[in-house]
Design a protein around this motif. Structure first.
Motif, PDB file in Angstrom:
ATOM      1  N   TYR A   1       0.858  -1.181   0.000  1.00 44.36           N
ATOM      2  CA  TYR A   1       0.000   0.000   0.000  1.00 44.36           C
ATOM      3  C   TYR A   1       0.898   1.237   0.000  1.00 44.36           C
ATOM      4  O   TYR A   1       1.630   1.492   0.948  1.00 44.36           O
ATOM      5  N   GLU A   2       0.844   2.010  -1.095  1.00 46.51           N
ATOM      6  CA  GLU A   2       1.691   3.191  -1.240  1.00 46.51           C
ATOM      7  C   GLU A   2       0.812   4.407  -1.506  1.00 46.51           C
ATOM      8  O   GLU A   2      -0.109   4.362  -2.306  1.00 46.51           O
ATOM      9  N   ARG A   3       1.126   5.514  -0.832  1.00 51.34           N
ATOM     10  CA  ARG A   3       0.344   6.731  -1.011  1.00 51.34           C
ATOM     11  C   ARG A   3       1.135   7.948  -0.553  1.00 51.34           C
ATOM     12  O   ARG A   3       2.096   7.823   0.221  1.00 51.34           O
ATOM     13  N   ILE A   4       0.727   9.098  -1.041  1.00 50.60           N
ATOM     14  CA  ILE A   4       1.205  10.383  -0.546  1.00 50.60           C
ATOM     15  C   ILE A   4       0.054  10.980   0.256  1.00 50.60           C
ATOM     16  O   ILE A   4      -1.083  11.040  -0.224  1.00 50.60           O
ATOM     17  N   ILE A   5       0.343  11.395   1.484  1.00 52.09           N
ATOM     18  CA  ILE A   5      -0.683  11.981   2.345  1.00 52.09           C
ATOM     19  C   ILE A   5      -0.273  13.409   2.690  1.00 52.09           C
ATOM     20  O   ILE A   5       0.883  13.672   3.027  1.00 52.09           O
ATOM     21  N   VAL A   6      -1.229  14.320   2.593  1.00 52.56           N
ATOM     22  CA  VAL A   6      -0.987  15.708   2.956  1.00 52.56           C
ATOM     23  C   VAL A   6      -1.975  16.109   4.042  1.00 52.56           C
ATOM     24  O   VAL A   6      -3.181  15.927   3.885  1.00 52.56           O
ATOM     25  N   TYR A   7      -1.454  16.601   5.158  1.00 52.28           N
ATOM     26  CA  TYR A   7      -2.274  17.175   6.218  1.00 52.28           C
ATOM     27  C   TYR A   7      -2.204  18.691   6.076  1.00 52.28           C
ATOM     28  O   TYR A   7      -1.113  19.269   6.016  1.00 52.28           O
ATOM     29  N   ILE A   8      -3.357  19.346   6.052  1.00 52.82           N
ATOM     30  CA  ILE A   8      -3.407  20.786   5.810  1.00 52.82           C
ATOM     31  C   ILE A   8      -4.269  21.445   6.881  1.00 52.82           C
ATOM     32  O   ILE A   8      -5.443  21.112   7.021  1.00 52.82           O
ATOM     33  N   SER A   9      -3.710  22.386   7.614  1.00 48.67           N
ATOM     34  CA  SER A   9      -4.504  23.108   8.601  1.00 48.67           C
ATOM     35  C   SER A   9      -5.382  24.133   7.889  1.00 48.67           C
ATOM     36  O   SER A   9      -5.033  24.614   6.802  1.00 48.67           O
ATOM     37  N   PRO A  10      -6.518  24.485   8.484  1.00 53.72           N
ATOM     38  CA  PRO A  10      -7.349  25.538   7.883  1.00 53.72           C
ATOM     39  C   PRO A  10      -6.575  26.832   7.665  1.00 53.72           C
ATOM     40  O   PRO A  10      -6.812  27.546   6.684  1.00 53.72           O
ATOM     41  N   ASN A  11      -5.630  27.145   8.555  1.00 53.02           N
ATOM     42  CA  ASN A  11      -4.851  28.373   8.401  1.00 53.02           C
ATOM     43  C   ASN A  11      -4.001  28.352   7.130  1.00 53.02           C
ATOM     44  O   ASN A  11      -3.820  29.375   6.477  1.00 53.02           O
ATOM     45  N   PHE A  12      -3.471  27.164   6.790  1.00 50.64           N
ATOM     46  CA  PHE A  12      -2.638  27.057   5.596  1.00 50.64           C
ATOM     47  C   PHE A  12      -3.471  27.336   4.348  1.00 50.64           C
ATOM     48  O   PHE A  12      -3.081  28.118   3.478  1.00 50.64           O
ATOM     49  N   ILE A  13      -4.639  26.706   4.262  1.00 43.02           N
ATOM     50  CA  ILE A  13      -5.515  26.922   3.111  1.00 43.02           C
ATOM     51  C   ILE A  13      -5.992  28.368   3.062  1.00 43.02           C
ATOM     52  O   ILE A  13      -6.046  28.990   1.996  1.00 43.02           O
ATOM     53  N   ASN A  14      -6.347  28.930   4.232  1.00 37.57           N
ATOM     54  CA  ASN A  14      -6.847  30.308   4.266  1.00 37.57           C
ATOM     55  C   ASN A  14      -5.812  31.313   3.773  1.00 37.57           C
ATOM     56  O   ASN A  14      -6.168  32.383   3.278  1.00 37.57           O
ATOM     57  N   ALA A  15      -4.525  30.956   3.899  1.00 33.34           N
ATOM     58  CA  ALA A  15      -3.467  31.849   3.434  1.00 33.34           C
ATOM     59  C   ALA A  15      -3.421  31.933   1.913  1.00 33.34           C
ATOM     60  O   ALA A  15      -2.767  32.826   1.359  1.00 33.34           O
ATOM     61  N   TYR A  16      -4.114  31.006   1.248  1.00 30.76           N
ATOM     62  CA  TYR A  16      -4.111  30.992  -0.215  1.00 30.76           C
ATOM     63  C   TYR A  16      -5.531  31.193  -0.751  1.00 30.76           C
ATOM     64  O   TYR A  16      -5.994  30.504  -1.651  1.00 30.76           O
ATOM     65  N   GLN A  17      -6.212  32.181  -0.173  1.00 35.31           N
ATOM     66  CA  GLN A  17      -7.540  32.579  -0.618  1.00 35.31           C
ATOM     67  C   GLN A  17      -7.545  34.071  -0.901  1.00 35.31           C
ATOM     68  O   GLN A  17      -7.224  34.871  -0.027  1.00 35.31           O
ATOM     69  N   THR A  18      -7.865  34.425  -2.125  1.00 39.26           N
ATOM     70  CA  THR A  18      -7.996  35.831  -2.507  1.00 39.26           C
ATOM     71  C   THR A  18      -9.252  35.956  -3.365  1.00 39.26           C
ATOM     72  O   THR A  18      -9.975  34.981  -3.576  1.00 39.26           O
ATOM     73  N   ASP A  19      -9.488  37.149  -3.877  1.00 46.95           N
ATOM     74  CA  ASP A  19     -10.638  37.342  -4.770  1.00 46.95           C
ATOM     75  C   ASP A  19     -10.467  36.596  -6.089  1.00 46.95           C
ATOM     76  O   ASP A  19     -11.450  36.295  -6.767  1.00 46.95           O
TER      77      ASP A  19
END
Length: 280
Positions: A80-98
């Protein structure tokens, strides 16, 4: 008492793992307080999220939002092989603009009622090329290797969201679910602050309450009462962390008295509602 455990603790805004296992322990139902992306590379895995079950094929992308209750079953006869990414809401919020929002793929998945994205043609997909670059970056131990992986991940997220916006990815449906249970799950999550008694739900869905409870447990692995209680507590914590007073969060999430809410909250999170507000 049945409880769904929080797994995976995120001590930074973003964490990326490349994991390969020959033997994977059975993972019971659990949740995270961060968003999670799994890029499935190989193996034989059945992924279950909120009443839906998906049989994955290589390079499927699994999107699990924070507080989604999920589990997976892995066939240990294959790697079983995979790439897993854990992302905090703050990280995603830093990449939100209009002009852009990197959380769009999660929003679109919710609209499509699907947790798995599939690339129709790997050979023609720029997204697939970014996945393979990301995969290869784990063997790179050169200068600023960790930062380089983060840059590649951001490129992957940009292309993932572009593909989702232009419908170049397939939000796969699953036959391994019960439509009635999915409707009940959707109703519960959209009405956590309202009456969700067993009698009310049975009347709403024109179904015997005993059959409904048995079917819900059979299809999801958890009882209706425990599911509703935990979802309300998870929502309450989100509200408290956003600045809502704990008393208001209690009643906004459907609890009838604060003392019951506070005891249940501390049993689940190991801290009182007011401690969450104090230390956030």
């Amino acid at each position: 008492m049945e409880q769904y455990v929080k797994k995976g603790y995120l001590n930074s805004e973003f964490r990326l793992f490349h994991l390969t296992d020959q033997e994977t322990r059975e993972v019971e139902y659990h949740y995270h307080d961060f968003d999670k992306i799994t890029i499935f590379i190989k193996g034989n895995v059945n992924y279950m999220v909120e009443g839906k079950s998906y049989e994955l094929i290589p390079y499927d992308i699994v999107l699990v939002k924070h507080n989604d209750i999920h589990r997976l079953i892995v066939d240990n006869s294959t790697v079983y092989e995979r790439i897993i990414v854990y992302i905090s809401p703050n990280f995603i919020n830093a990449y939100q603009t209009d002009s852009y929002d990197l959380s769009y793929c999660f929003q679109k998945a919710e609209e499509e009622h699907s947790n798995v994205l599939r690339i129709p043609s790997l050979e023609r997909s720029s997204l697939f090329r970014f996945i393979t670059q990301l995969e290869k970056s784990f063997s790179d131990d050169g200068y600023a290797a960790g930062l380089y992986r983060q840059v590649l991940f951001l490129e992957f997220m940009i292309h993932l969201n572009r593909a989702a916006r232009k419908n170049r990815l397939e939000f796969i449906d699953t036959d391994n679910c019960n439509v009635k249970v999915l409707d009940i799950l959707r109703y519960i999550n959209e009405n956590l602050g309202r009456d969700l008694s067993i009698d009310h739900l049975a009347d709403t869905f024109y179904i015997s309450k005993y059959y409904m409870m048995r079917l819900f447990k059979q299809e999801t692995g958890y009882t209706m009462g425990r599911y509703i209680s935990q979802k309300r507590l998870l929502l309450a914590k989100d509200l408290i962390l956003s600045g809502v007073p704990s008393t208001q969060a209690c009643f906004d999430c459907g609890f009838k008295d604060y003392s019951t809410f506070s005891r249940s909250y501390k049993a689940l999170f190991g801290e009182s509602p007011r401690e969450t507000l104090t230390f956030s």
